[in-house]
Scaffold this active site. Structure first.
Site, PDB file in Angstrom:
ATOM      1  N   ALA A 129      14.659 -14.801 -19.229  1.00 57.54           N
ATOM      2  CA  ALA A 129      15.541 -13.809 -19.855  1.00 57.54           C
ATOM      3  C   ALA A 129      15.248 -12.439 -19.262  1.00 57.54           C
ATOM      4  O   ALA A 129      14.270 -12.254 -18.543  1.00 57.54           O
ATOM      5  CB  ALA A 129      15.307 -13.772 -21.364  1.00 57.54           C
ATOM      6  N   LYS A 130      16.105 -11.519 -19.529  1.00 57.39           N
ATOM      7  CA  LYS A 130      15.841 -10.114 -19.172  1.00 57.39           C
ATOM      8  C   LYS A 130      16.723  -9.247 -20.056  1.00 57.39           C
ATOM      9  O   LYS A 130      17.776  -9.691 -20.531  1.00 57.39           O
ATOM     10  CB  LYS A 130      16.186  -9.855 -17.696  1.00 57.39           C
ATOM     11  CG  LYS A 130      15.399  -8.723 -17.088  1.00 57.39           C
ATOM     12  CD  LYS A 130      13.984  -9.161 -16.803  1.00 57.39           C
ATOM     13  CE  LYS A 130      13.135  -8.090 -16.179  1.00 57.39           C
ATOM     14  NZ  LYS A 130      11.841  -8.615 -15.742  1.00 57.39           N
TER      15      LYS A 130
END
Ligand code: NAD
Length: 440
Positions: A129-130
């Site tokens: 994720a980011k």
């Protein structure tokens, strides 16, 4: 390439990245395209099932939120925030949050996918994720930064969670920001949830050794690379681009292992001393003068010169796209250890491979940080904390094993370490997709 995969590549937007009628490295400075170019290459070599290819090419979830806050002067301003979950088949999503004016959805998507591959390369049970908020922290007061952090967290309260998505620090976010996220999340859940973020202060559930973990990982894989090439570790000469968290820790630990740090740089410029720069002295200089410039124990050189010095190891630990088609031909290092994310463009990769430069790719070389983040999450969930020696020992064992895993794929398929790392990661994620099947 199989026909089916060829069709899949044509059916998606892969041809935009590596279309036959285009310069294959047209967009080599774009992180999403740079990542996808490697992904496509590895997917072809694996003859990846076209269905799984289509799944992995898209993020699972992309969330855009408006983050309204009251500035200290009473005005209301609305910032844009993103959170992208690329893939959660192997476990909860894991990835940093950056506060920066240049944050775009495309960049966040690329970085989220990068995290999926990084976690899979070191075989820790996380997906990728980011997140990011488009803002300029330099123009915000501490209270405004806190309000942005808390509101962004509240906007994503259903996304974040120890079982679903665990943020960490990234560009312009730090332990303090992680403490605010943990507090906001915990206030909503009505009890302390330490495992919702990593990179927290040690006092509130952070892990010993986390701050040094990325630099320590660079040291570990650099030694493995030298050993593999039959080059002596003691006396090997190193140039380090970037003297922040990753670069300075890696430089200090490499020096402790007997290597000679002959050049370092920061945003103020580069310095060189063929007989060695004392890393602790340089750090003491920075504490007093903020930047390396003016350090008396070495000669100033240009930042470009640092990259092309005659050294055994080059450790880019600063920015993306440091090594490109423009300077790759001049690189003289035997080993490049990518402390930074994306320091080498796909165009440069081929030139370095042709010169026989051994590149330890970012998704392996700087995975020490996420590995100790995993340890932090494990310790928080068990509510049982390890001493620093245990953290470092387990980190060393994971990175040494991962280096050998990647090397073995490289040797088996006759590819460089970067493509091997992608192949290993994609195969691990694809294997779980095959086992889990498609729901509904
Ligand atoms: P940092 O902000 O602590 O340090 C960055 C350093 O690079 C500073 O010394 C800065 O002066 C220098 N720098 C900036 N622009 C430069 C330039 N053009 N030339 C030379 N030096 C320059 O950042 P960090 O945490 O050390 O991260 C560095 C890189 O490593 C980034 O790409 C980051 O994404 C990556 N990374 C960091 C971690 C981590 O745990 N900190 C983990 C994985 C990857």
């Amino acid at each position: 390439m199989s026909n089916a995969l060829d069709t899949a590549l044509g059916a998606t937007s892969a041809s935009d990245v590596i279309g036959r009628d285009k310069d294959p490295y047209f967009g080599e400075d774009n992180p999403f395209e740079a990542m996808m170019a490697r992904f496509d290459h590895a997917a072809r070599l694996l003859a990846l099932d076209p269905g799984i290819y289509r799944v992995l090419r898209q993020p699972e979830k992309q969330v855009i939120v408006s983050v309204p806050i009251q500035r200290d002067n009473g005005e209301i301003e609305v910032f844009t925030g993103y959170r992208v979950l690329h893939n959660t088949s192997r476990g909860p999503a894991k990835g940093g949050i950056r506060f920066d004016q240049r944050v775009t959805l495309d960049e966040v998507k690329a970085l989220a996918a990068w995290m999926t591959w990084k976690c899979a390369v070191v075989n820790i049970p996380f997906g990728g994720a980011k997140g990011g908020v488009v803002c300029d922290p330099g123009t915000l007061t501490l209270h405004e930064l806190e309000r942005i952090t808390r509101r962004y967290t509240a906007c994503l309260i259903e996304i974040f969670g120890p079982e679903s998505d665990i943020p960490a620090p990234d560009v312009n976010t730090n332990e303090r920001v992680m403490a605010w996220i943990m507090d906001t999340y915990s206030m909503h859940r009505r009890h302390a949830v330490t495992a919702v973020v990593t990179g927290k202060p040690v006092e509130m559930g952070g892990s010993l050794g986390r701050r040094e973990a990325t630099g320590r990982g660079c040291m570990i894989v650099t030694k493995e690379a030298l050993k593999h090439l039959g080059l002596p570790v003691r006396g090997a000469r190193v140039a380090v681009q970037g003297f922040g968290n990753v670069g300075s820790v890696a430089a200090r630990l490499l020096e402790q292992e007997g290597l000679t740090v002959v050049a370092v740089s920061d945003v103020s410029g580069a310095i060189h001393n063929a007989t060695g720069i004392r890393v602790d002295d340089a750090l003491a200089w920075i504490r007093e003068h903020r930047y390396l410039a003016g350090y008396p124990g070495a000669e100033p050189i240009s930042s470009d010169e640092l990259l092309t010095l005659d050294v055994d190891v080059l450790l880019p630990a600063a920015v993306e796209n440091a090594i490109t088609r423009k300077n790759a031909a001049q690189i003289r290092a035997r080993v490049i250890c990518e402390g930074a994310n994306g320091p080498t463009t796909p165009g440069a990769d081929e030139m370095l491979a042709a010169k026989g430069v051994f590149v330890v790719p970012d998704i392996l070389a700087n995975a020490g940080g996420v590995t100790v983040s995993y340890f932090e999450w494990v310790q928080d969930r068990a509510a049982y904390f390890w001493d620093e020696a245990t953290v470092n020992e387990r980190l060393t064992s994971i990175l040494q094993r991962s280096f050998l895993d990647v090397l073995s794929v490289a040797q088996r398929h006759g590819v460089n370490m970067r493509i091997a790392a992608y192949m290993l990661a994609i195969e691990r994620v694809a294997a779980v997709h095959r086992l889990r099947g498609l729901y509904a």
